[in-house]
Every structure is written in C-alpha cells, then in structure tokens.
Design a protein around this motif. Structure first.
Motif, PDB file in Angstrom:
ATOM      1  N   LYS A   1      77.801  34.587  37.581  1.00  0.00           N
ATOM      2  CA  LYS A   1      76.498  35.066  38.046  1.00  0.00           C
ATOM      3  C   LYS A   1      75.378  34.176  37.503  1.00  0.00           C
ATOM      4  CE  LYS A   1      73.649  39.198  38.313  1.00  0.00           C
ATOM      5  NZ  LYS A   1      73.498  40.606  37.959  1.00  0.00           N
ATOM      6  N   GLN A   2      75.461  33.812  36.225  1.00  0.00           N
ATOM      7  CA  GLN A   2      74.447  32.948  35.621  1.00  0.00           C
ATOM      8  C   GLN A   2      74.475  31.557  36.252  1.00  0.00           C
ATOM      9  OE1 GLN A   2      71.992  33.848  33.391  1.00  0.00           O
ATOM     10  NE2 GLN A   2      71.184  31.829  33.922  1.00  0.00           N
ATOM     11  N   GLN A   3      75.658  31.043  36.512  1.00  0.00           N
ATOM     12  CA  GLN A   3      75.774  29.722  37.134  1.00  0.00           C
ATOM     13  C   GLN A   3      75.173  29.754  38.535  1.00  0.00           C
ATOM     14  OE1 GLN A   3      79.720  28.034  37.254  1.00  0.00           O
ATOM     15  NE2 GLN A   3      79.038  26.277  38.453  1.00  0.00           N
ATOM     16  N   SER A   4      75.448  30.800  39.285  1.00  0.00           N
ATOM     17  CA  SER A   4      74.887  30.944  40.627  1.00  0.00           C
ATOM     18  C   SER A   4      73.360  31.001  40.562  1.00  0.00           C
ATOM     19  CB  SER A   4      75.441  32.208  41.290  1.00  0.00           C
ATOM     20  OG  SER A   4      74.847  32.403  42.542  1.00  0.00           O
ATOM     21  N   HIS A   5      72.851  31.767  39.619  1.00  0.00           N
ATOM     22  CA  HIS A   5      71.401  31.868  39.432  1.00  0.00           C
ATOM     23  C   HIS A   5      70.812  30.488  39.114  1.00  0.00           C
ATOM     24  CE1 HIS A   5      67.555  33.540  38.038  1.00  0.00           C
ATOM     25  NE2 HIS A   5      67.658  32.677  37.031  1.00  0.00           N
ATOM     26  N   ASP A   6      71.434  29.789  38.174  1.00  0.00           N
ATOM     27  CA  ASP A   6      70.940  28.472  37.763  1.00  0.00           C
ATOM     28  C   ASP A   6      70.946  27.474  38.923  1.00  0.00           C
ATOM     29  OD1 ASP A   6      70.632  29.541  35.228  1.00  0.00           O
ATOM     30  OD2 ASP A   6      72.395  28.522  34.373  1.00  0.00           O
TER      31      ASP A   6
ATOM     32  N   ALA B   1      67.676  25.731  40.550  1.00  0.00           N
ATOM     33  CA  ALA B   1      67.588  24.264  40.623  1.00  0.00           C
ATOM     34  C   ALA B   1      67.286  23.815  42.054  1.00  0.00           C
ATOM     35  CB  ALA B   1      68.879  23.626  40.111  1.00  0.00           C
ATOM     36  N   SER B   2      67.943  24.419  43.025  1.00  0.00           N
ATOM     37  CA  SER B   2      67.700  24.056  44.435  1.00  0.00           C
ATOM     38  C   SER B   2      66.279  24.381  44.854  1.00  0.00           C
ATOM     39  CB  SER B   2      68.688  24.790  45.347  1.00  0.00           C
ATOM     40  OG  SER B   2      69.992  24.316  45.145  1.00  0.00           O
TER      41      SER B   2
ATOM     42  N   GLU C   1      63.822  21.977  43.212  1.00  0.00           N
ATOM     43  CA  GLU C   1      63.887  20.670  43.869  1.00  0.00           C
ATOM     44  C   GLU C   1      63.090  20.689  45.178  1.00  0.00           C
ATOM     45  OE1 GLU C   1      67.388  18.183  46.090  1.00  0.00           O
ATOM     46  OE2 GLU C   1      67.881  19.082  44.156  1.00  0.00           O
ATOM     47  N   LEU C   2      63.290  21.730  45.982  1.00  0.00           N
ATOM     48  CA  LEU C   2      62.530  21.841  47.230  1.00  0.00           C
ATOM     49  C   LEU C   2      61.038  21.984  46.944  1.00  0.00           C
ATOM     50  CD1 LEU C   2      64.665  24.165  49.543  1.00  0.00           C
ATOM     51  CD2 LEU C   2      64.166  21.733  49.860  1.00  0.00           C
ATOM     52  N   LEU C   3      60.688  22.731  45.919  1.00  0.00           N
ATOM     53  CA  LEU C   3      59.288  22.924  45.574  1.00  0.00           C
ATOM     54  C   LEU C   3      58.642  21.595  45.190  1.00  0.00           C
ATOM     55  CD1 LEU C   3      56.885  24.803  45.113  1.00  0.00           C
ATOM     56  CD2 LEU C   3      57.795  25.276  42.825  1.00  0.00           C
TER      57      LEU C   3
ATOM     58  N   PHE D   1      54.567  26.612  52.254  1.00  0.00           N
ATOM     59  CA  PHE D   1      55.951  26.474  51.792  1.00  0.00           C
ATOM     60  C   PHE D   1      56.010  26.566  50.266  1.00  0.00           C
ATOM     61  CE2 PHE D   1      57.897  23.666  55.422  1.00  0.00           C
ATOM     62  CZ  PHE D   1      57.642  24.665  56.337  1.00  0.00           C
ATOM     63  N   ALA D   2      55.088  25.880  49.596  1.00  0.00           N
ATOM     64  CA  ALA D   2      55.069  25.874  48.132  1.00  0.00           C
ATOM     65  C   ALA D   2      54.870  27.292  47.602  1.00  0.00           C
ATOM     66  CB  ALA D   2      53.975  24.941  47.608  1.00  0.00           C
ATOM     67  N   THR D   3      53.990  28.035  48.230  1.00  0.00           N
ATOM     68  CA  THR D   3      53.758  29.420  47.813  1.00  0.00           C
ATOM     69  C   THR D   3      55.015  30.259  48.006  1.00  0.00           C
ATOM     70  OG1 THR D   3      51.401  29.246  48.336  1.00  0.00           O
ATOM     71  CG2 THR D   3      52.340  31.470  48.225  1.00  0.00           C
ATOM     72  N   GLU D   4      55.674  30.094  49.137  1.00  0.00           N
ATOM     73  CA  GLU D   4      56.896  30.859  49.406  1.00  0.00           C
ATOM     74  C   GLU D   4      57.984  30.532  48.382  1.00  0.00           C
ATOM     75  OE1 GLU D   4      57.909  29.838  53.436  1.00  0.00           O
ATOM     76  OE2 GLU D   4      56.320  31.094  54.283  1.00  0.00           O
ATOM     77  N   LEU D   5      58.155  29.259  48.089  1.00  0.00           N
ATOM     78  CA  LEU D   5      59.175  28.847  47.123  1.00  0.00           C
ATOM     79  C   LEU D   5      58.813  29.319  45.709  1.00  0.00           C
ATOM     80  CD1 LEU D   5      59.817  25.257  48.519  1.00  0.00           C
ATOM     81  CD2 LEU D   5      61.409  27.196  48.631  1.00  0.00           C
ATOM     82  N   SER D   6      57.541  29.197  45.356  1.00  0.00           N
ATOM     83  CA  SER D   6      57.091  29.668  44.036  1.00  0.00           C
ATOM     84  C   SER D   6      57.317  31.169  43.898  1.00  0.00           C
ATOM     85  CB  SER D   6      55.608  29.353  43.833  1.00  0.00           C
ATOM     86  OG  SER D   6      55.397  27.978  43.724  1.00  0.00           O
ATOM     87  N   ASP D   7      56.976  31.915  44.935  1.00  0.00           N
ATOM     88  CA  ASP D   7      57.169  33.369  44.902  1.00  0.00           C
ATOM     89  C   ASP D   7      58.642  33.727  44.751  1.00  0.00           C
ATOM     90  OD1 ASP D   7      54.437  33.679  45.190  1.00  0.00           O
ATOM     91  OD2 ASP D   7      54.526  34.307  47.296  1.00  0.00           O
ATOM     92  N   ALA D   8      59.507  32.976  45.435  1.00  0.00           N
ATOM     93  CA  ALA D   8      60.949  33.230  45.323  1.00  0.00           C
ATOM     94  C   ALA D   8      61.426  32.977  43.894  1.00  0.00           C
ATOM     95  CB  ALA D   8      61.725  32.359  46.310  1.00  0.00           C
ATOM     96  N   LEU D   9      60.927  31.919  43.284  1.00  0.00           N
ATOM     97  CA  LEU D   9      61.297  31.622  41.897  1.00  0.00           C
ATOM     98  C   LEU D   9      60.791  32.698  40.938  1.00  0.00           C
ATOM     99  CD1 LEU D   9      60.720  27.800  42.085  1.00  0.00           C
ATOM    100  CD2 LEU D   9      62.852  28.874  41.310  1.00  0.00           C
ATOM    101  N   ILE D  10      59.600  33.164  41.161  1.00  0.00           N
ATOM    102  CA  ILE D  10      59.044  34.225  40.315  1.00  0.00           C
ATOM    103  C   ILE D  10      59.882  35.501  40.449  1.00  0.00           C
ATOM    104  CG2 ILE D  10      57.053  35.767  40.024  1.00  0.00           C
ATOM    105  CD1 ILE D  10      55.314  33.214  40.722  1.00  0.00           C
ATOM    106  N   ARG D  11      60.311  35.810  41.677  1.00  0.00           N
ATOM    107  CA  ARG D  11      61.173  36.987  41.881  1.00  0.00           C
ATOM    108  C   ARG D  11      62.508  36.832  41.152  1.00  0.00           C
ATOM    109  NH1 ARG D  11      58.840  36.627  46.970  1.00  0.00           N
ATOM    110  NH2 ARG D  11      60.643  35.609  47.869  1.00  0.00           N
ATOM    111  N   LEU D  12      62.898  35.585  40.893  1.00  0.00           N
ATOM    112  CA  LEU D  12      64.131  35.322  40.130  1.00  0.00           C
ATOM    113  C   LEU D  12      63.849  35.235  38.625  1.00  0.00           C
ATOM    114  CD1 LEU D  12      65.711  32.594  42.449  1.00  0.00           C
ATOM    115  CD2 LEU D  12      66.510  34.950  42.142  1.00  0.00           C
ATOM    116  N   ASP D  13      62.638  35.614  38.233  1.00  0.00           N
ATOM    117  CA  ASP D  13      62.204  35.561  36.834  1.00  0.00           C
ATOM    118  C   ASP D  13      62.204  34.148  36.275  1.00  0.00           C
ATOM    119  OD1 ASP D  13      61.669  38.290  36.584  1.00  0.00           O
ATOM    120  OD2 ASP D  13      63.769  38.735  36.134  1.00  0.00           O
TER     121      ASP D  13
END
Length: 157
Positions: free
Chosen positions: A9-14, A18-19, A22-24, A60-72
């Motif tokens: 689970k941690q590896q999947s999260h990491d 990372a992906s 990279e896109l951000l 796009f940057a906002t969407e990706l940033s928000d997704a990362l924030i949701r992942l803590d």
C-alpha cells in the motif's frame, strides 16, 4: 513491523505521488513556456491560443496539486531546471528566427506531443485510484484536443 500488505500500500502510494509530482512539474514547465511564447507572439489568434493554453495548464496544476493534497502530500511548487534551460534555448533560437510565430507554433506542436507521451507513460505505469486516473486521462484528452487546435493556427502563421 509492517505487513506485506502495508508495504504494498505504501509503495503504491509513493508511486502515485511520484507520478503526480512529475506531471505537476511538467505542467509548471508548460505554463511557463506558454507565457513566455505569449510575450513573443505577434498574430492575434496565436496570442489568444497561447493565453488559453497557459490558463489550461494553470488549471491542470491546480487539479494535480489538489490530488496530491488529498493524498496528504505537499505538491511541488515549481517546474524543472530542464524546463528553464529549454526556455532559454527557445529564446536564443527565436532571436535568430525571422518568423517568430511559425517557430512558436512548431514548438507548441513539439511540446504538446511530448506532453501526450508523458501522460501515456504515467497511465501505463500502474493502475491508480479511479479519481487519479480520471484526472490524468481528462488532462491527456485536453492536450490531444489542444494539439488538434494548433493545426488550425498553422495556416495563420
């Protein structure tokens, strides 16, 4: 001690983080590239296109940033050194180019094709949570549409 399931689970999260990071980073590079090109473009339709693409990449940057924030996770805040170097090279190249708008269009086409490849690579890495896959897939589709729209501008330059 972590179980194998917890480690997976941690590896999947990491890997997901990372992906997305990279896109951000590449999205920040694209935004900066469009804004730089906007300063140099001459044709009104090209300027409009570049402004719209910069705004799209900001979204796009906002969407990706928000997704990362949701992942803590803390999103990256800037683009890459490679992107900075590329923009410097483009500035030098355009300084010697007599048809700046054509050079800008060519670079937009090259950049959008590279973006599509990057999105495809990220999507092939692994299955993500559905909401992450939806963000990545939607952004890829919008870049593909952008590439189609560039072709209509080629006749104007």
């Amino acid at each position: 001690m972590e179980t194998t399931r917890e480690q997976a689970k941690q590896q999947s999260h990491d890997e997901t983080v990372a992906s997305l990071q990279e896109l951000l980073e590449k999205t920040y590079d694209a935004t900066a590239g469009y804004k730089e090109a906007l300063k140099k473009a001459e044709h009104v339709h090209l300027k409009k296109y570049l402004k719209e693409r910069a705004a799209l990449r900001d979204r796009f940057a906002t969407e990706l940033s928000d997704a990362l924030i949701r992942l803590d996770e803390k999103p990256r805040e800037k683009g890459s050194t490679t992107g900075d170097l590329h923009r410097t090279w483009m500035n030098i190249k355009q300084a010697f180019n007599t048809d700046k708008d054509e050079a800008i269009l060519e670079e937009c086409i090259r950049g959008e094709k590279a973006s599509i490849e990057e999105y495809e690579e990220v999507l092939q890495k692994k299955p993500y949570r559905p909401e992450i896959t939806n963000i990545i897939t939607s952004q890829k589709r919008e870049v593909e549409q952008s590439l189609s729209n560039i072709k209509t501008l080629e006749d104007l330059a």
